[in-house]
Design a protein around this motif. Structure first.
Motif: not given
Length: 225
Positions: A16-22, A115-119
């Motif tokens: 979801a949209a919150a997944t990268p932040w978690r 995982v997105p590259n920026w994380v």
């Protein structure tokens, strides 16, 4: 009687949209705890605090006159004693954080994760920020303890907070530059060498009379208390 087969539990991933932040927060917690508990950080912190205590206890005279351990004088002693150790910590862990997975030989596994590259890079930069703030906080607590030990009770906590936050900006920018050099060079020791070269060039530019803030990385007007 016949045993019923047990079903495997369902574990459906959620993107979801919150997944990268978690993912970012989990990576940040993992990296920051690892750095704060590591032996090099604790050793450099101990050396910095010991150097600061020795310098602060000797700061008792100003122009031949005995002075109180006021907050401004303590902060000056703090900056003169612990800044070098903080530079070393930022320099060292910029490389350690970027190449941690390669050192453990799990970089191919971590690269294949969803995982997105920026994380990962953002988490490593935020870890350096936390390390800088933790170092500054330990120094502030030590400084206040010295003031109390010398019988001075007029502690100014907001002066500590404002001065150390302002001072941390330069170290945060240096940490960002160090991470960029590590990523661009793709070699830990080449990244270290380039950052040291940048720091040396800062001093060389001053001797060549290139003192304008636009010529210098992290150049800004001084703001003494």
């Amino acid at each position: 009687h016949d045993a019923k087969p047990l079903g495997h539990p369902s574990n459906d991933p959620v993107f979801a949209a919150a997944t990268p932040w978690r993912q970012f927060l989990r990576q940040l917690r993992f990296d920051s705890v690892g750095v704060v508990r590591s032996v090099p950080f604790l050793v450099m912190l101990a050396f910095g605090v010991a150097n600061f205590i020795a310098g602060a206890l000797n700061t008792q005279l100003l122009y031949g006159t005995k002075i109180y351990p006021v907050t401004s004088q303590m902060l000056a002693a703090f900056q003169g004693s612990m800044n070098l150790f903080l530079v070393i910590i930022v320099l060292f862990y910029s490389g350690e954080l970027v190449f941690k997975e390669r050192a453990a030989r799990i970089n191919e596994v971590s690269d294949a994760m969803p995982v997105p590259n920026w994380v990962p890079l953002a988490a490593k930069f935020a870890t350096l920020v936390i390390v800088i703030f933790a170092f500054q906080a330990v120094g502030a607590v030590t400084s206040i303890a010295i003031q109390f030990a010398r019988g001075y009770t007029h502690v100014e906590p907001m002066v500590y907070v404002e001065t150390l936050l302002l001072q941390s900006v330069g170290f945060i920018l240096m940490g960002g530059l160090a991470l960029c050099l590590q990523v661009f060079t793709n070699n830990k020791f080449a990244g270290y060498a380039l950052l040291i070269l940048v720091l040396l060039l800062q001093g060389v530019l001053g001797t060549l009379d290139f003192t304008h803030n636009l010529y210098n990385f992290d150049g800004w007007p001084t703001a003494p208390y």
